[in-house]
Design an enzyme around this catalytic site. Sequence first.
Site, mmCIF file in Angstrom:
data_model
loop_
_atom_site.group_PDB
_atom_site.id
_atom_site.type_symbol
_atom_site.label_atom_id
_atom_site.label_comp_id
_atom_site.label_asym_id
_atom_site.label_seq_id
_atom_site.Cartn_x
_atom_site.Cartn_y
_atom_site.Cartn_z
ATOM 1 N N VAL A 191 -2.841 5.686 7.877
ATOM 2 C CA VAL A 191 -1.874 4.607 8.105
ATOM 3 C C VAL A 191 -1.710 3.741 6.850
ATOM 4 O O VAL A 191 -2.621 3.656 6.015
ATOM 5 C CB VAL A 191 -2.287 3.706 9.303
ATOM 6 C CG1 VAL A 191 -2.179 4.474 10.597
ATOM 7 C CG2 VAL A 191 -3.651 3.129 9.085
ATOM 8 N N SER A 192 -0.529 3.116 6.750
ATOM 9 C CA SER A 192 -0.177 2.210 5.649
ATOM 10 C C SER A 192 -0.258 2.883 4.288
ATOM 11 O O SER A 192 -0.525 2.223 3.280
ATOM 12 C CB SER A 192 -1.079 0.962 5.659
ATOM 13 O OG SER A 192 -1.015 0.336 6.912
ATOM 14 N N ARG A 193 -0.071 4.210 4.276
ATOM 15 C CA ARG A 193 -0.115 4.992 3.025
ATOM 16 C C ARG A 193 -1.478 4.906 2.329
ATOM 17 O O ARG A 193 -1.584 5.158 1.128
ATOM 18 C CB ARG A 193 0.973 4.533 2.037
ATOM 19 C CG ARG A 193 2.372 4.508 2.620
ATOM 20 C CD ARG A 193 3.130 5.792 2.322
ATOM 21 N NE ARG A 193 4.506 5.707 2.744
ATOM 22 C CZ ARG A 193 4.993 6.259 3.852
ATOM 23 N NH1 ARG A 193 4.193 6.935 4.672
ATOM 24 N NH2 ARG A 193 6.255 6.156 4.161
ATOM 25 N N LEU A 194 -2.509 4.528 3.092
ATOM 26 C CA LEU A 194 -3.856 4.470 2.493
ATOM 27 C C LEU A 194 -4.539 5.821 2.715
ATOM 28 O O LEU A 194 -5.562 5.933 3.400
ATOM 29 C CB LEU A 194 -4.663 3.315 3.110
ATOM 30 C CG LEU A 194 -4.029 1.932 2.891
ATOM 31 C CD1 LEU A 194 -4.831 0.844 3.600
ATOM 32 C CD2 LEU A 194 -3.943 1.635 1.390
ATOM 33 N N HIS A 195 -3.922 6.843 2.153
ATOM 34 C CA HIS A 195 -4.340 8.218 2.401
ATOM 35 C C HIS A 195 -5.691 8.521 1.760
ATOM 36 O O HIS A 195 -6.137 7.810 0.859
ATOM 37 C CB HIS A 195 -3.296 9.178 1.833
ATOM 38 C CG HIS A 195 -1.893 8.777 2.161
ATOM 39 N ND1 HIS A 195 -1.457 8.602 3.450
ATOM 40 C CD2 HIS A 195 -0.829 8.479 1.358
ATOM 41 C CE1 HIS A 195 -0.185 8.233 3.437
ATOM 42 N NE2 HIS A 195 0.218 8.135 2.179
#
Length: 215
Positions: A191-195
Amino acid sequence: MKLSLPFLGSLFHIGARPFGERDLTADPVDLFALWWERARKSEIFDHTACTLATSTPEGAPSARVVLLKSFQKGRFVFFTNYESRKAGELEANPRAALCFHWASLLRQVRIVGPVERVSGAESDAYFRSRPRGSRVGAIASRQSRPLAQRKILEEEVARIEGAHPGEIPRPDFWGGYAISAQQIEFWQARVSRLHDRFVYEKNAESAWSWRRLYP
Ligand SMILES: Cc1cc2nc3c(=O)[nH]c(=O)nc-3n(C[C@H](O)[C@H](O)[C@H](O)COP(=O)(O)O)c2cc1C
């Protein structure tokens, strides 16, 4: 935002079990094999499809999709026409990158390394395993070169069919390339591009080490 069933399934999967240090194997090819098997079960389209990037010696890049046929011991093999654009670039600059996007799992894998042709015996074995139509097509196609009309290709297919009623031998201009992975990166969405990203690199002694990367 468009939500598909596989996407929702993946979110559940990722929410339930993020990708982290505990998932890493000593040899990245073992982790690739686990992800490959998972993709085989969940991808709607062909999980073997990947983008192959090549470039000229001057550094002009080009990319296209190919199908990965095997990955024994860090040797990632695909088959193609040895007179195609990609082959011309690989012969002049024998390095390549592969990129898999397994959308149903929100995963990406990137592989980089030097490339060499596989043996004639390995290409023969794979060529023999292909359906007859694909073998004829491989012979008929002067891949990447201009074709004035589709009719010309269809006539060539008919001519080859007639010339080879039985066994169809592999032409010299068709075969495999193997990328010897020097670097393999595993990416899984969060989520939130916190890959989560981990990249493995092979050192001069052929030992693998890994690092986490910022997403
Ligand atoms: C799903 C898919 C799979 C493909 N698999 C291969 C393949 O395994 N080998 C191949 O030579 N071309 C394959 N192609 C065609 C290539 O993408 C490309 O059009 C062709 O190889 C010519 O590329 P080039 O002119 O850069 O050499 C595939 C295309 C798609 C969309």
